[in-house]
Design an enzyme around this catalytic site. Sequence first.
Site, PDB file in Angstrom:
ATOM      1  N   ASP A   1       3.379   6.011  -7.147  1.00  0.00           N
ATOM      2  CA  ASP A   1       3.593   5.582  -5.696  1.00  0.00           C
ATOM      3  C   ASP A   1       3.334   6.750  -5.481  1.00  0.00           C
ATOM      4  O   ASP A   1       2.183   7.628  -4.415  1.00  0.00           O
ATOM      5  CB  ASP A   1       3.979   4.330  -5.402  1.00  0.00           C
TER       6      ASP A   1
ATOM      7  N   LEU B   1       0.740  -1.024  -0.418  1.00  0.00           N
ATOM      8  CA  LEU B   1       0.175   0.022  -0.085  1.00  0.00           C
ATOM      9  C   LEU B   1       1.306   1.232   0.023  1.00  0.00           C
ATOM     10  O   LEU B   1       0.301   1.984   0.258  1.00  0.00           O
ATOM     11  CB  LEU B   1      -0.716  -0.072   1.043  1.00  0.00           C
TER      12      LEU B   1
END
Length: 384
Positions: A174, A122
């Site tokens: 990201d 994540l």
Amino acid sequence: MPSLTETFSAHFGHAPDGVWSAPGRVNLIGEHTDYNGGLALPIALPQRTRCAASAREDDVLSIHSLQDDSSVEVRIDDVAPGHPAGWTAYVAGVLWALREAGYAVRGLEVVVDGQVPLGAGLSSSAALECSVAAAASDLFGLGLLESAEGRSTLASACQRAENDIAGAPTGGMDQAAAMHCTERHALRLDCRDGSTSQVPFDLSAHDVVLLVTDTRASHALADGQYGARRDSCERAADILGVEFLREIDPAALDEALAQLPDDVLRRRTRHVVTEIARVDEVVDALRRNDLEEVGRLFVASHESLRDDYEVSCTELDLVVDTAVDEGALGARMTGGGFGGSAIALVPVAEVDRVSAAIATAFADAKLTAPVSFSVTAGGPASKD
């Protein structure tokens, strides 16, 4: 447990100049496409990494973690690949990268509080980097949070920190997500030219949630497997005479695959080309509120990552198979793979049952218990 600002004051003897935060991310689709010049579709998570920070007058970066009560000091001029080691590389690398880009940054006093699950795919690392980058921009008057171009500059510095100092050969998806995502939207990110556009992503209007399952099978992107995939893509692109696999027309994919000398390169290339196409198919489906089609594309993406790119694992496959069997519209692994998290589109009425079924499947397989939670699309790096 003392608060972030209380810990900062106790550690450094004065209050911080401010607190900044940045989100983790879930990538809806577009995996391993960023370093191939492709497309990705992340959302920012509600879970964020926060940093309390103050500027110093010297070159020293002093870092303290609320999670493991560890501290590190390093001079920015001494930052280099592998130094400092561990999680502090992501912090020190940001200041090093900003200085390398010509920005007048000095040392910082920093206490970090990471609420993005570690090793879960994540992007806890990008959340850490981008929270520190946001603090540096404000504390040193760089003004980079005030424009999309400036935010892209910060994202690039954070990516360089991760690549050059932490040694993880990731693409820039990201960091771009942490800097550019907005609430209730997914971010269509073109990794070839850096352009972005916002795609509405508010599942609540359709009584559907995005369920994230952290498999607790920890992954590490600096262990060689991620780099090996990237090397394969670069080799395939070189053989095909293109800069990025993004340039391969899906309609001409079979012809391109025939030019590659082995099955591994063919499978890696097939995943990248088809995955890039799936991103815009999901964008189109979201714009017409066709969540069943989004779910179908999620499953196709996972199968491609499992079979052609070979970055899935037992735990990720078990989440996807169980979620779909129990009524999810679709599911897929998310992130770099080899562990981490999977996502599923689940009708609200089925969330508890799907979550329980996943937990039961893990228990039956004698695997570490997973953690499932629903998420909404959050906002970008900012001052709190």
